[in-house]
Design an enzyme around this catalytic site. Structure first.
Site, PDB file in Angstrom:
ATOM      1  N   GLU A   1       0.872  -0.708  -0.079  1.00 13.93           N
ATOM      2  CA  GLU A   1       0.113  -0.438  -0.208  1.00 13.93           C
ATOM      3  C   GLU A   1       0.909   1.155  -0.204  1.00 13.93           C
ATOM      4  O   GLU A   1       1.691   1.448   0.970  1.00 13.93           O
ATOM      5  CB  GLU A   1      -0.989   0.110   1.436  1.00 13.93           C
TER       6      GLU A   1
ATOM      7  N   CYS B   1      -2.040   9.519   2.994  1.00 10.14           N
ATOM      8  CA  CYS B   1      -1.509   9.011   1.167  1.00 10.14           C
ATOM      9  C   CYS B   1      -3.356   9.109   0.641  1.00 10.14           C
ATOM     10  O   CYS B   1      -2.811   8.732  -0.545  1.00 10.14           O
ATOM     11  CB  CYS B   1      -1.743   7.428   1.271  1.00 10.14           C
TER      12      CYS B   1
HETATM   13  P1  NAD Z   1       9.390   4.253   3.798  1.00  8.73           P
HETATM   14  O1  NAD Z   1       8.856   3.687   3.304  1.00  8.73           O
HETATM   15  O2  NAD Z   1      10.485   5.459   4.097  1.00  8.73           O
HETATM   16  O3  NAD Z   1       9.460   3.416   5.464  1.00  8.73           O
HETATM   17  C1  NAD Z   1       7.548   2.559   5.515  1.00  8.73           C
HETATM   18  C2  NAD Z   1       8.203   1.721   6.197  1.00  8.73           C
HETATM   19  O4  NAD Z   1       9.165  -0.004   6.058  1.00  8.73           O
HETATM   20  C3  NAD Z   1       9.156   1.972   7.670  1.00  8.73           C
HETATM   21  O5  NAD Z   1       8.137   1.403   9.081  1.00  8.73           O
HETATM   22  C4  NAD Z   1      10.487   1.651   7.469  1.00  8.73           C
HETATM   23  O6  NAD Z   1      10.993   1.585   8.587  1.00  8.73           O
HETATM   24  C5  NAD Z   1      10.400   0.304   6.356  1.00  8.73           C
HETATM   25  N1  NAD Z   1      11.467   0.110   6.361  1.00  8.73           N
HETATM   26  C6  NAD Z   1      12.703   1.365   5.444  1.00  8.73           C
HETATM   27  N2  NAD Z   1      13.530   0.395   4.720  1.00  8.73           N
HETATM   28  C7  NAD Z   1      13.440  -0.760   4.594  1.00  8.73           C
HETATM   29  C8  NAD Z   1      13.713  -1.818   4.062  1.00  8.73           C
HETATM   30  N3  NAD Z   1      14.893  -1.910   3.742  1.00  8.73           N
HETATM   31  N4  NAD Z   1      13.312  -3.061   4.345  1.00  8.73           N
HETATM   32  C9  NAD Z   1      12.221  -3.324   5.440  1.00  8.73           C
HETATM   33  N5  NAD Z   1      11.695  -2.179   6.315  1.00  8.73           N
HETATM   34  C10 NAD Z   1      12.210  -1.281   5.963  1.00  8.73           C
HETATM   35  O7  NAD Z   1       7.704   5.547   3.968  1.00  8.73           O
HETATM   36  P2  NAD Z   1       7.419   6.264   4.857  1.00  8.73           P
HETATM   37  O8  NAD Z   1       8.162   7.767   4.120  1.00  8.73           O
HETATM   38  O9  NAD Z   1       7.498   6.009   6.769  1.00  8.73           O
HETATM   39  O10 NAD Z   1       5.995   6.154   4.730  1.00  8.73           O
HETATM   40  C11 NAD Z   1       5.065   7.319   4.051  1.00  8.73           C
HETATM   41  C12 NAD Z   1       4.433   6.469   2.399  1.00  8.73           C
HETATM   42  O11 NAD Z   1       3.439   5.624   2.621  1.00  8.73           O
HETATM   43  C13 NAD Z   1       4.549   7.666   1.588  1.00  8.73           C
HETATM   44  O12 NAD Z   1       4.309   7.178   0.436  1.00  8.73           O
HETATM   45  C14 NAD Z   1       2.792   7.609   2.177  1.00  8.73           C
HETATM   46  O13 NAD Z   1       1.989   7.792   0.554  1.00  8.73           O
HETATM   47  C15 NAD Z   1       2.875   6.505   2.122  1.00  8.73           C
HETATM   48  N6  NAD Z   1       1.335   5.800   2.534  1.00  8.73           N
HETATM   49  C16 NAD Z   1       0.484   5.037   2.155  1.00  8.73           C
HETATM   50  C17 NAD Z   1      -0.740   4.513   2.715  1.00  8.73           C
HETATM   51  C18 NAD Z   1      -1.770   3.204   2.018  1.00  8.73           C
HETATM   52  O14 NAD Z   1      -2.646   2.875   2.700  1.00  8.73           O
HETATM   53  N7  NAD Z   1      -1.564   3.126   0.646  1.00  8.73           N
HETATM   54  C19 NAD Z   1      -0.844   4.731   4.232  1.00  8.73           C
HETATM   55  C20 NAD Z   1      -0.118   5.099   4.667  1.00  8.73           C
HETATM   56  C21 NAD Z   1       1.226   5.801   4.122  1.00  8.73           C
END
Ligand code: NAD
Length: 495
Positions: free
Chosen positions: A257, A290
């Site tokens: 997502e 999002c």
């Molecule tokens: P991110 O991708 O930076 O981090 C998300 C998660 O992934 C965090 O827990 C992070 O620690 C983890 N992560 C980072 N690198 C990783 C790796 N190499 N392996 C495994 N896990 C790893 O995203 P963010 O900045 O925390 O969140 C914001 C984004 O999330 C925005 O793009 C937003 O639109 C999206 N979002 C989407 C939804 C949806 O339902 N579609 C809901 C909320 C947020």
């Protein structure tokens, strides 16, 4: 072993992992700060590594057989108990989440936290209500059964962390899969309170495990382990690509997502006042949503009228401390994120975009003594140089909207469908025929007509293109967390 708990907003919060039914600390930690008081360190949180990930997956694997054997009705009481506990602890959960992530306290205590309880109840019910599809063909009776799949790794982002963790956890648990949850390092605390609730609800050890840590450090160890049978991720497309590669290597089903760049279309025949109010509401919580409709697409003949109404509602926004119920625009999560949002605006100006309102930093009066720690960007509206502008095509995830006009339906649909994202779109029109036509032509996982953010938990939820793969919600998430099996029995088989 657990380190002493830290008092946050009057609540004693563990800063450690929760693995196999107990707390575990790491020798290395990462800092957690509140967007409401960036000058002080809120807590030092255990930073998981490969050995933490392995321990959590061992616990989840060991718990799998018994948890799976309980069946949906044996698991449901645990989920109902969790729901009750969430409802009982709304005040504490809202207090900690507000400090940690700075979402509005009013929405946390009145809606967002209790959605966690609804998530657990909804999935307990749905899993119990599952009816095998049964039919005869080729001289056999066919039955479709759901088998629990195995340990699931659930990775969540920093926005709305409690609600999103429960939304992803509930179907995995209901389907029979033990879970390892890795919350985002910018807002890790409500996940720790969730582990307390799991403990209090008496879930068997290892059914729920929490690994805290920095994504790049602990994430790969969690996602590449071959014991993982489901990967459920919410976050950015960049991280999804690396998790997707791990899923491919181990042939593990994966849902993602991801971000959005939602269009908000306003036709001349719509209730302009309602449309303007919803459009201005996209700045709530500094636009860190999002599903936000961040591209305003307005029929040219009503553009001036719409803008006047929109500006009136934006003027009413109050920027400040998330605890104040009058405040609508809360601080952003982290100075790095503020810099990222400002970067979009700066590059846009250099490329010929025009700022129609906002565009600068905002320092509330009570932050006058520490302006460098004020994490607000003014609600910003940008008229892009072209539809190809970066600000139109990429997710900002901040209080920045773009404004474009269209002449007719064809142009409206073309502009709305012109990004690589497809999470949601919102449409305002007074015509049911147009709602059908345009609603049908828009490409996104969820389309709202004359409403916004209305959710039925049984509906599929997810995105197209860069907004993700797979669907959450209702039976879609339960099917994802299950291995579907067809049992075929020859008709004349007797008892
Ligand atoms: P991110 O991708 O930076 O981090 C998300 C998660 O992934 C965090 O827990 C992070 O620690 C983890 N992560 C980072 N690198 C990783 C790796 N190499 N392996 C495994 N896990 C790893 O995203 P963010 O900045 O925390 O969140 C914001 C984004 O999330 C925005 O793009 C937003 O639109 C999206 N979002 C989407 C939804 C949806 O339902 N579609 C809901 C909320 C947020």
């Amino acid at each position: 072993m657990e380190r002493p708990r830290v008092e946050v907003a009057g609540v004693a919060v563990s800063m450690d992992h929760y693995i196999g039914g107990g707390r575990l600390s790491s020798s290395t930690t990462f800092e957690d700060r509140s967007p409401l008081d960036w000058s002080t360190v809120l807590a030092e949180v255990s930073a998981g590594d490969a050995s933490t990930a392995a321990a959590a997956l061992s616990a989840a694997s060991a718990a799998f057989e018994d948890w799976a054997a309980l069946g949906p009705s044996g698991r449901a009481p645990y989920l109902y108990r969790l729901a009750e506990l969430v409802d009982e602890r709304v005040v504490e959960l809202a207090a900690v989440e507000c400090v940690d992530m700075a979402m509005r306290h009013e929405s946390l205590r009145n809606r967002v936290i209790s959605r966690g309880a609804r998530n657990f109840r909804a999935y307990a019910e749905l899993a119990e209500e599952y009816e095998e599809r049964v039919w005869s063909s080729n001289g056999t009776i066919n039955r479709v059964q759901r088998l629990p799949a195995g340990p699931a790794v659930v990775i969540t982002p920093w926005n709305a962390p409690f609600m999103l963790a429960t939304w992803k956890l509930a179907p995995a648990l209901a389907a029979g899969n033990p879970v390892v949850l890795k919350p985002a390092e910018w807002s890790p605390l409500s996940a720790s309170l969730l582990a307390d609730l799991v403990d209090e609800a008496g879930l068997p050890p290892g059914v729920f495990n929490l690994v805290q840590g920095v994504g790049a450090d602990v994430g790969p160890a969690l996602t590449t382990d071959p014991r993982v049978r489901r990967l459920s991720f919410t976050g950015s497309p960049a991280t999804a690509r690396s998790i997707g590669a791990a899923a491919a290597a181990n042939i593990v089903p994966f849902t993602a997502e991801l971000g959005g760049k939602g269009a908000l279309l306003v036709f001349a025949d719509s209730d302009l006042e309602a449309a303007a109010r919803v459009a201005a509401g996209q700045f709530d919580d500094s636009g860190q949503v999002c599903l936000a409709g961040t591209r305003l697409l307005v029929e040219a003949s009503v553009a001036d009228d719409f803008l006047a109404r929109f500006n009136y509602h934006v003027d009413a926004h109050v920027l400040g401390d998330s605890h104040d119920d009058a405040v609508t625009v809360t601080p952003m999560i982290h100075p790095d994120h503020v810099a990222r949002v400002e970067g979009f605006i700066e590059r846009g100006l250099l490329a010929g975009d025009e700022v129609l309102r906002g565009g600068g930093r905002h320092v509330p009066d009570s932050w006058a003594g520490q302006p460098e720690h004020a994490l607000w960007v003014e609600p910003t509206l940008i008229s892009p140089a072209s539809n190809d502008s970066e600000i139109v095509q990429n997710e900002v995830f901040g209080p920045v909207l773009t404004f474009q006009t269209f002449i007719d339906e064809d142009e409206a649909v073309r502009l709305a469908n012109s990004t690589d994202y497809g999470l949601s779109a919102t449409l305002f029109t007074g015509s049911t025929n147009r709602a059908e036509r345009v609603g049908g032509a828009l490409r996104a996982g969820t389309i709202w007509v004359n409403c916004f953010l209305v959710r039925d938990l049984t509906a599929p939820f997810g995105g197209l293109g860069n907004s993700g793969i797979g669907r959450e919600g209702g039976d879609y998430a339960l099917d994802f967390h299950s291995d579907l099996k067809t049992l075929q029995v020859k008709n004349e088989t007797t008892a």
